[in-house]
Design an enzyme around this catalytic site. Structure first.
Site, PDB file in Angstrom:
ATOM      1  CG  LEU A 139      -1.981  -0.749   1.333  1.00 27.71           C
ATOM      2  CD1 LEU A 139      -2.625  -0.939   2.601  1.00 27.71           C
ATOM      3  CD2 LEU A 139      -2.995  -0.647  -0.125  1.00 27.71           C
TER       4      LEU A 139
ATOM      5  CB  CYS B 225       7.060 -10.580 -11.658  1.00 32.40           C
ATOM      6  SG  CYS B 225       8.254 -11.850 -11.598  1.00 32.40           S
TER       7      CYS B 225
HETATM    8  C1  UDX Z   1       6.860  -9.574  -7.593  1.00 33.03           C
HETATM    9  C2  UDX Z   1       6.068 -10.288  -6.362  1.00 33.03           C
HETATM   10  O1  UDX Z   1       6.139  -9.668  -5.076  1.00 33.03           O
HETATM   11  C3  UDX Z   1       6.553 -11.799  -6.344  1.00 33.03           C
HETATM   12  O2  UDX Z   1       5.463 -12.314  -5.487  1.00 33.03           O
HETATM   13  C4  UDX Z   1       6.648 -12.355  -7.639  1.00 33.03           C
HETATM   14  O3  UDX Z   1       7.061 -13.696  -7.699  1.00 33.03           O
HETATM   15  C5  UDX Z   1       7.466 -11.455  -8.845  1.00 33.03           C
HETATM   16  O4  UDX Z   1       6.892 -10.166  -8.641  1.00 33.03           O
HETATM   17  P1  UDX Z   1       9.329  -8.286  -7.405  1.00 33.03           P
HETATM   18  O5  UDX Z   1       9.243  -7.952  -9.105  1.00 33.03           O
HETATM   19  O6  UDX Z   1      10.623  -8.536  -6.927  1.00 33.03           O
HETATM   20  O7  UDX Z   1       8.413  -9.361  -6.878  1.00 33.03           O
HETATM   21  O8  UDX Z   1       8.928  -7.040  -6.844  1.00 33.03           O
HETATM   22  P2  UDX Z   1       7.982  -6.235  -5.588  1.00 33.03           P
HETATM   23  O9  UDX Z   1       8.874  -6.217  -4.111  1.00 33.03           O
HETATM   24  O10 UDX Z   1       6.948  -7.117  -5.643  1.00 33.03           O
HETATM   25  O11 UDX Z   1       7.734  -4.739  -6.218  1.00 33.03           O
HETATM   26  C6  UDX Z   1       7.226  -4.744  -7.325  1.00 33.03           C
HETATM   27  C7  UDX Z   1       6.824  -3.302  -7.769  1.00 33.03           C
HETATM   28  O12 UDX Z   1       5.998  -2.583  -7.234  1.00 33.03           O
HETATM   29  C8  UDX Z   1       8.301  -2.203  -7.704  1.00 33.03           C
HETATM   30  O13 UDX Z   1       8.250  -1.499  -8.647  1.00 33.03           O
HETATM   31  C9  UDX Z   1       7.903  -1.587  -6.184  1.00 33.03           C
HETATM   32  O14 UDX Z   1       8.321  -0.434  -6.321  1.00 33.03           O
HETATM   33  C10 UDX Z   1       6.342  -1.655  -6.592  1.00 33.03           C
HETATM   34  N1  UDX Z   1       5.326  -1.154  -5.132  1.00 33.03           N
HETATM   35  C11 UDX Z   1       5.333  -2.528  -4.459  1.00 33.03           C
HETATM   36  C12 UDX Z   1       4.878  -0.105  -4.970  1.00 33.03           C
HETATM   37  O15 UDX Z   1       4.800   0.795  -5.719  1.00 33.03           O
HETATM   38  N2  UDX Z   1       4.356  -0.052  -3.766  1.00 33.03           N
HETATM   39  C13 UDX Z   1       4.280  -1.049  -2.808  1.00 33.03           C
HETATM   40  O16 UDX Z   1       3.631  -1.113  -1.841  1.00 33.03           O
HETATM   41  C14 UDX Z   1       4.851  -2.422  -3.285  1.00 33.03           C
END
Ligand code: UDX
Length: 436
Positions: free
Chosen positions: A258, A268
């Site tokens: 959030l 991903c």
């Molecule tokens: C993600 C999933 O979490 C994981 O379960 C799946 O297997 C692969 O994709 P990851 O790509 O490592 O993992 O990144 P993650 O930490 O999930 O963040 C994804 C994106 O969302 C990032 O750009 C991050 O900055 C953004 N994000 C995440 C937000 O903007 N706000 C948040 O609260 C959480």
């Protein structure tokens, strides 16, 4: 116990290293010879906390061997994990790598008395195993559960936390369609993780669907909070972090994912969301919710550009500094990074771009070469700048030094992650999701 892991990307390599550190004998295979040569020298192809240390440990233990083809491997072992990429091409997942690995390796299983279980870790769309993978197995073998063994075991690890997530996954999902494979893999994972980690046994299609739904839900949470953040940006006094904190206290919602920002990137979430939308289309089911999640994410950078333009009066000729290039903090991965999208759009407006990231500069050079300036430090990046945009919450940005903050006070700053809210208070400091 011996296993073979094909594909040494984030998923494959972290799995290889974690299994080898638990004294399972691992054949780690990747077609990229240079990658394999470096891995043999304990040099990982990307940055991931603790990966280099764990890799060195396994090489010392002699529990891992690296190969660029399965032909070099004497004994494939009891399980073959396939963790090769399934890229998104024109909105649909592409199975060429998975299919080619299967077509290559299955003939060599034919003469084995005890056949290994083939476990697909690559993300595949719901219905893929039945439609595309089983027909490949059927070219070489007759009966699932006696002539060959197949399971779908999706991966949920996060970049930046891959080793920990691999050591302590929150769940193991096993899609199987025969008793023998199910038993073999339940024994393997129970032995590996003990009784504390839940194992969910299901069928192929549901296992595939779980992975897509999981990522789509995470993406939905982020787009939800970003759309509220865009509203906060316009309501005097409104603050997105307080909204997120309190709704996250409701146990039905939960606090994670959030954190409002410039939108989600990485290898991903964007890819899986797009392919999931195309799965809905294949089955002629409306996917309005997920299409909106994507639309909101696609618009975040334009909103940041609009705010920049409004405050600088015009963009052409302005010097803009970007702090944070990787798709998330403490990573060197720029795949689908919102920072890269932002730079491309600002270059279109003829802005002069200066960038800094403690880990991702080298990867960014491959995209923009001499079109932008690559700084070696925060200070160098913000020098002579009209506007500084903070894109990810790297530790170095969160803990800015006095000297850096002193310089920032004089420049217009947009903080997309609100990480300097306690150390920078001034008129020309804009936090995304907060209307002063
Ligand atoms: C993600 C999933 O979490 C994981 O379960 C799946 O297997 C692969 O994709 P990851 O790509 O490592 O993992 O990144 P993650 O930490 O999930 O963040 C994804 C994106 O969302 C990032 O750009 C991050 O900055 C953004 N994000 C995440 C937000 O903007 N706000 C948040 O609260 C959480």
């Amino acid at each position: 116990m011996k296993v073979t892991i094909i594909g040494q990307g984030f998923v494959g390599l972290s799995l290889s290293v974690v299994l080898a550190s638990k004294k399972i004998q691992v054949n780690a295979i990747d077609i990229n010879k240079e990658k394999i040569l470096n891995l043999k020298k304990a040099k990982p192809p990307f940055y991931e906390p603790n990966l280099d240390i764990s890799l060195k440990k396994c090489i010392k233990l002699k529990t891992i061997e690296f190969y660029y083809s399965h032909d070099q491997v004497k004994a494939l072992g009891e399980i073959i994990f396939i963790a090769v990429p399934t890229p998104n091409i024109n909105g649909k997942i592409n199975l060429d790598f998975v299919s080619s690995v299967l077509n290559n390796i299955l003939p060599s299983l034919k003469n084995m008395n005890t056949k290994p279980v083939v476990v697909i870790k690559s993300t595949i769309a719901p219905g893929t195993t039945d439609r595309t993978l089983l027909p490949i197995f059927k070219k070489f073998f007759k009966k699932l559960g006696s002539d060959f063994y197949l399971a779908i075991n999706p991966e949920f690890l996060r970049e930046g936390n891959a080793i920990n997530d691999q050591l302590k996954p929150h769940v193991i999902v096993l899609g199987t369609m025969d008793k023998s494979t199910k038993l073999k893999l339940n024994n393997f994972f129970r032995k590996l993780y003990g009784n504390k980690i839940p194992i969910i046994n299901t069928n192929f299609a549901t296992a595939e669907l779980i992975k897509y739904s999981n990522n789509a839900f995470l993406a939905t949470k982020i787009s939800f909070i970003n759309s509220i953040s865009n509203l906060c940006q316009n309501i005097p006094g409104a603050n997105i972090d307080e909204v997120a904190k309190v709704i996250g206290m409701d146990s039905r919602i939960g606090p994670l994912f959030l954190n409002a920002g410039p939108g989600f990137g990485g290898s991903c979430l964007p890819k899986d969301l797009e392919s999931f939308i195309s799965v809905f289309k294949t089955y002629k089911i409306q996917s309005e919710l997920l299409e909106s999640v994507k639309k909101i994410n696609d618009k975040q950078i334009d909103i940041i550009i609009k705010i920049t333009k409004e405050n600088l009066k015009k963009l052409t000729g302005k010097t803009i500094s970007i702090l944070g290039l990787a798709f998330k903090e403490n990573s060197d991965d720029i795949r689908e990074s919102k920072s890269i999208e932002l730079i491309k759009k600002l270059l279109f407006y003829d802005c002069k771009i200066q960038v800094y990231d403690p880990l991702a500069i080298e990867n960014t050079k491959n995209v923009f070469s001499d079109k932008i300036f690559y700084a070696d430090s925060i200070l160098e990046c913000i020098n002579n700048s009209d506007c500084v945009i903070i894109m990810n919450s790297n530790n170095e940005f969160k803990n800015m030094k006095k000297q850096e903050l002193k310089k920032l006070v004089k420049i217009f700053v947009i903080d997309t992650r609100r990480i300097l809210k306690n150390s920078l208070s001034k008129k020309n400091y804009i936090q995304i999701g907060v209307k002063n």
